[in-house]
Design a protein around this motif. Sequence first.
Motif, PDB file in Angstrom:
ATOM      1  N   PHE A  28      19.612  18.334  36.560  1.00  0.00           N
ATOM      2  CA  PHE A  28      19.833  17.070  37.500  1.00  0.00           C
ATOM      3  C   PHE A  28      20.658  17.164  38.462  1.00  0.00           C
ATOM      4  N   LYS A  29      20.165  16.917  39.778  1.00  0.00           N
ATOM      5  CA  LYS A  29      20.949  16.169  41.500  1.00  0.00           C
ATOM      6  C   LYS A  29      22.048  15.590  41.154  1.00  0.00           C
ATOM      7  N   HIS A  30      22.501  14.879  40.495  1.00  0.00           N
ATOM      8  CA  HIS A  30      23.223  13.587  40.519  1.00  0.00           C
ATOM      9  C   HIS A  30      23.974  14.029  39.324  1.00  0.00           C
ATOM     10  N   VAL A  31      24.771  12.753  38.399  1.00  0.00           N
ATOM     11  CA  VAL A  31      25.998  12.500  37.818  1.00  0.00           C
ATOM     12  C   VAL A  31      24.769  11.664  36.896  1.00  0.00           C
ATOM     13  N   LYS A  32      24.391  10.333  37.851  1.00  0.00           N
ATOM     14  CA  LYS A  32      23.826   9.258  37.254  1.00  0.00           C
ATOM     15  C   LYS A  32      22.384  10.060  36.874  1.00  0.00           C
ATOM     16  N   GLU A  33      21.516  11.019  36.450  1.00  0.00           N
ATOM     17  CA  GLU A  33      20.800  11.730  35.962  1.00  0.00           C
ATOM     18  C   GLU A  33      20.717  12.471  35.009  1.00  0.00           C
ATOM     19  N   ILE A  34      21.965  12.547  34.406  1.00  0.00           N
ATOM     20  CA  ILE A  34      22.508  12.795  32.931  1.00  0.00           C
ATOM     21  C   ILE A  34      21.779  11.729  32.295  1.00  0.00           C
ATOM     22  N   PRO A  35      20.996  12.178  31.096  1.00  0.00           N
ATOM     23  CA  PRO A  35      20.789  10.928  30.084  1.00  0.00           C
ATOM     24  C   PRO A  35      21.261  10.795  29.178  1.00  0.00           C
ATOM     25  N   LEU A  36      22.274  10.989  29.030  1.00  0.00           N
ATOM     26  CA  LEU A  36      23.581  10.275  27.993  1.00  0.00           C
ATOM     27  C   LEU A  36      24.182   8.705  28.681  1.00  0.00           C
ATOM     28  N   GLY A  37      24.506   7.789  27.779  1.00  0.00           N
ATOM     29  CA  GLY A  37      24.380   6.518  28.347  1.00  0.00           C
ATOM     30  C   GLY A  37      26.282   6.833  28.982  1.00  0.00           C
ATOM     31  N   TYR A  38      25.828   5.625  29.769  1.00  0.00           N
ATOM     32  CA  TYR A  38      27.490   6.050  30.113  1.00  0.00           C
ATOM     33  C   TYR A  38      28.513   5.282  29.685  1.00  0.00           C
ATOM     34  N   ASP A  39      28.211   5.086  28.278  1.00  0.00           N
ATOM     35  CA  ASP A  39      29.380   4.270  28.069  1.00  0.00           C
ATOM     36  C   ASP A  39      29.593   5.353  25.924  1.00  0.00           C
ATOM     37  N   GLN A  40      28.968   6.334  26.082  1.00  0.00           N
ATOM     38  CA  GLN A  40      28.134   7.333  24.541  1.00  0.00           C
ATOM     39  C   GLN A  40      29.332   8.598  25.324  1.00  0.00           C
ATOM     40  N   THR A  41      29.708   9.007  24.261  1.00  0.00           N
ATOM     41  CA  THR A  41      30.155  10.578  23.969  1.00  0.00           C
ATOM     42  C   THR A  41      29.082  11.117  22.552  1.00  0.00           C
ATOM     43  N   LEU A  42      29.559  12.529  22.520  1.00  0.00           N
ATOM     44  CA  LEU A  42      28.671  13.034  21.825  1.00  0.00           C
ATOM     45  C   LEU A  42      29.596  13.330  20.753  1.00  0.00           C
ATOM     46  N   PHE A  43      30.665  13.849  21.143  1.00  0.00           N
ATOM     47  CA  PHE A  43      31.697  14.079  20.503  1.00  0.00           C
ATOM     48  C   PHE A  43      33.238  13.660  19.562  1.00  0.00           C
ATOM     49  N   ILE A  77      28.454  24.904  18.953  1.00  0.00           N
ATOM     50  CA  ILE A  77      28.645  24.405  17.462  1.00  0.00           C
ATOM     51  C   ILE A  77      26.546  24.133  17.134  1.00  0.00           C
ATOM     52  N   ASP A  78      26.014  23.299  18.214  1.00  0.00           N
ATOM     53  CA  ASP A  78      25.087  22.940  17.886  1.00  0.00           C
ATOM     54  C   ASP A  78      23.955  22.604  18.828  1.00  0.00           C
ATOM     55  N   THR A  79      22.478  22.020  18.784  1.00  0.00           N
ATOM     56  CA  THR A  79      21.705  21.810  19.811  1.00  0.00           C
ATOM     57  C   THR A  79      20.882  20.144  18.783  1.00  0.00           C
ATOM     58  N   VAL A  80      21.518  19.441  19.735  1.00  0.00           N
ATOM     59  CA  VAL A  80      21.289  17.687  19.316  1.00  0.00           C
ATOM     60  C   VAL A  80      20.033  17.233  20.479  1.00  0.00           C
ATOM     61  N   ASN A  81      19.102  16.812  19.793  1.00  0.00           N
ATOM     62  CA  ASN A  81      18.051  15.653  20.379  1.00  0.00           C
ATOM     63  C   ASN A  81      18.548  14.240  20.846  1.00  0.00           C
ATOM     64  N   ILE A  82      18.787  13.793  21.822  1.00  0.00           N
ATOM     65  CA  ILE A  82      19.693  12.367  21.822  1.00  0.00           C
ATOM     66  C   ILE A  82      18.826  11.422  21.667  1.00  0.00           C
ATOM     67  N   LEU A  83      17.253  12.015  21.611  1.00  0.00           N
ATOM     68  CA  LEU A  83      15.876  10.347  21.355  1.00  0.00           C
ATOM     69  C   LEU A  83      15.781  10.065  19.309  1.00  0.00           C
ATOM     70  N   LYS A  84      16.717  11.145  19.142  1.00  0.00           N
ATOM     71  CA  LYS A  84      17.254  11.190  17.981  1.00  0.00           C
ATOM     72  C   LYS A  84      18.206  11.136  16.745  1.00  0.00           C
ATOM     73  N   ASP A  85      18.173  10.678  15.783  1.00  0.00           N
ATOM     74  CA  ASP A  85      19.188  10.048  14.971  1.00  0.00           C
ATOM     75  C   ASP A  85      20.561  11.766  15.213  1.00  0.00           C
ATOM     76  N   TYR A  86      21.800  11.414  15.419  1.00  0.00           N
ATOM     77  CA  TYR A  86      22.784  12.775  15.311  1.00  0.00           C
ATOM     78  C   TYR A  86      23.602  12.063  15.382  1.00  0.00           C
ATOM     79  N   LYS A  87      24.953  12.972  14.722  1.00  0.00           N
ATOM     80  CA  LYS A  87      25.855  12.106  14.260  1.00  0.00           C
ATOM     81  C   LYS A  87      27.098  12.301  15.273  1.00  0.00           C
TER      82      LYS A  87
END
Length: 772
Positions: A337-352, A461-471
């Motif tokens: 990515f060129k800048h932080v806005k390109e990171i595909p995770l939603g602004y109000d989302q976290t993976l943890f 820990i693991d690898t997840v696909n953000i387009l699919k269901d993940y916990k």
Amino acid sequence: MKGIFTLVACLFVITAAAQNTSIIRGVVKTADGIPAGFVSVGLKGTSKGAVTNNYGQFEIKKVAPGKYVLKASFTGLQTQETMVTIAANEILTLPDIVLKENETQLKEVMINGVNNKRLVNKESGYIARMPLKNLENPQVYTVIGKEIIKQQVITNIADAFNAGSSAAPASYPSGGIAIVSRGFLTEINARNGLPTTSGRSQPDIVNVERIEILKGPSGTLFGGSVSSFGGVVNLVTKKPVEGFLGEVSYNVGSFGLNRVTADINTPFNKEETALFRINASLHRENSFRNAGHNNSFVIAPSFSYKVNDRLTFFADIEIQRADQTRMTYTQNPGLLFKHVKEIPLGYDQTLFGNDIDAQTFSSKYFAEARYKISDNWTAVTNASFVSENVLSSYQSYTRWLNNNEVVRSVGLWGPIYNNYTTVQQNFNGSFKTGVLKHKILMGLDYSNYITTREGWSTTVIDTVNILKDYKLLKKAKVDAAFVNGSKDYSWKGKTNNSSYGAYVSDVVSLGDRLYAMLSLRFDRFEQSDKAAAPSSYNQNSLTPKLGLVYQPVKEQVSLFANYMSGFQNIAPIEQPDGRLFVVSPIYAKQWEAGIKTDAFQHKLITTLSYYSIAIDNAIRTDGERFTFQDGKQNSKGIELEVAAQLLEGLNLLGAYGYNENKYIRATSNEGKIAANAPNNLVNYWISYQFNRTGLKGLGIGAGGNYVDKIFATADNTFYVPAYHVLNATLFYETTQWRLGIKLNNLSNEKYWDSYGYAQKPRNVVCNLTFKF
């Protein structure tokens, strides 16, 4: 350098007719014995005067001998006049000046009348470690006081940094906080002028009287363990005062914010020589994301005892317990990515998950003994102990494989014990040599820093696909991975650092317009590290500081220039061929010049300066990973700060900073902008408190912050976009209570700090305070 030393030498040999000068000191109190702050005190028929501080104290300097009428006045109150007679070279301490009004009546005038409270008060005993006014000091510094903190309904230390300084806050993945100052990250490493730490925990704002930000390398007075090349951040805590006062405050706001604070001050005896004050806070807050929290508790008692007119003791304790989720740190983002806005995770989302948290406990102890040796000499002994304990800290990391897949890792830090012990002895004096007047500081200090790490490891820990269901990743899965999986690395051990310092600073004045500051510090640094080779090493450092000040308009305008230096001690580095490379202390040297004003009875305070900070012996590595100490870095820029009381009740604060921090000579990043160094920083705030019948006590305020694009990597391949955040406040205050409402991020801007940590969207904070 030669020119400065020549000029200073000339100052010492110039002879002229000596001038008779004297000092008038005193205290202004209300009718019920409470110190009266912000009262104007002046000598009728002259331009000599002063404004009382928060403790009602004032000092009028350079008074010619004679008889005067001393006038104490506060707009809206009856003027008090006192006859005084002063002799040549006399220091005259007056009996207490008592206003006819009591504290409640004085507050009523402040709130419902003119509201003369200044949002900025530059006077400090910590900046130069001597009684030196802003216009006499060749160093640039910013002060964020309790009035602006209250007016902006600030509930955390990060927001306070946005309240009146050309600096931007930055959050560490480890949980600490810093600011970007003059192109360098600068941590909160000073508390009441002595070393502290904020690397793994954020101080609470509840016990902060004011924040002082010294600009530029300040190793001469504070040493390398406290100052960065960008400056020093010093937290000044609340102190006991005479009389009884108290307030209880409740804050409620967006994202589950609930915060209760208390501030109680009381004398212990009738003479009010023994004083006690306690501050406390309970903070509960959720994240704007789908998981996260920030919970803490702080209690901070303080005590002062005036033994007699010469000897005073002060002590305070601050204990904090915190349970917080750390920010997620993205590893190697510049690869995709060129800048932080390109990171595909939603602004109000976290993976943890919410239980990937950190448990910390910190305690801070401070003691001071101040002894007045004579009218011109004072001895101050300070001691502090700071303990920052990380019981456990789960820190989350992501590494993106593509726009959909991301690797989740977690680091488990702790237990970690960081202990700082400091003892400092200062002697302040004033004397004359011929026509030259001296304000001198001589000091010794010893600091010992011990850190013990009983565990530190990370694992994938693991690898997840953000387009699919993940916990969301939970602690149970992480703990199982630490037990059964392979760790990337782990570290245990103990590091012991000791620093011995000796310093002297002499401010020489010829007349009352020309000042020269000559300062020098010697440091002996020793380190013992049981987990590294070699197990110990030591270094010596010598850092000078020079400054010149000339006041073309006496006590209102000053021209200044300074040369300052700072240093960092780096442990020996093992080369690829097994040899050890001993790193000399890395020095930063600053040249600066500018102009300061403090005019119209402190209603216009400004600073404009140009600076250049050079590092000629920075560390660099070549393609084979050999280390050399011949890198070169230069940070230069312009800073402007304005604090103005335009009309009665109308205050304006503004700050602008331009910085260019570049690698002039380096292996791979030559010509690049340093990481975490935005070019432009802007802060502004305007507020008005009404003084008309029907609207008395009502106030409004609005302002914002602009931070330019920030390169997050040294190779400039990944950056954080610029942002502009707008805020507004509405408040109503009486002598018994205060209600404030603050709207933050009015335009709902999506923005990140220099570490790529997403900040809060639009939110509201409401404050209700009861005073008694």
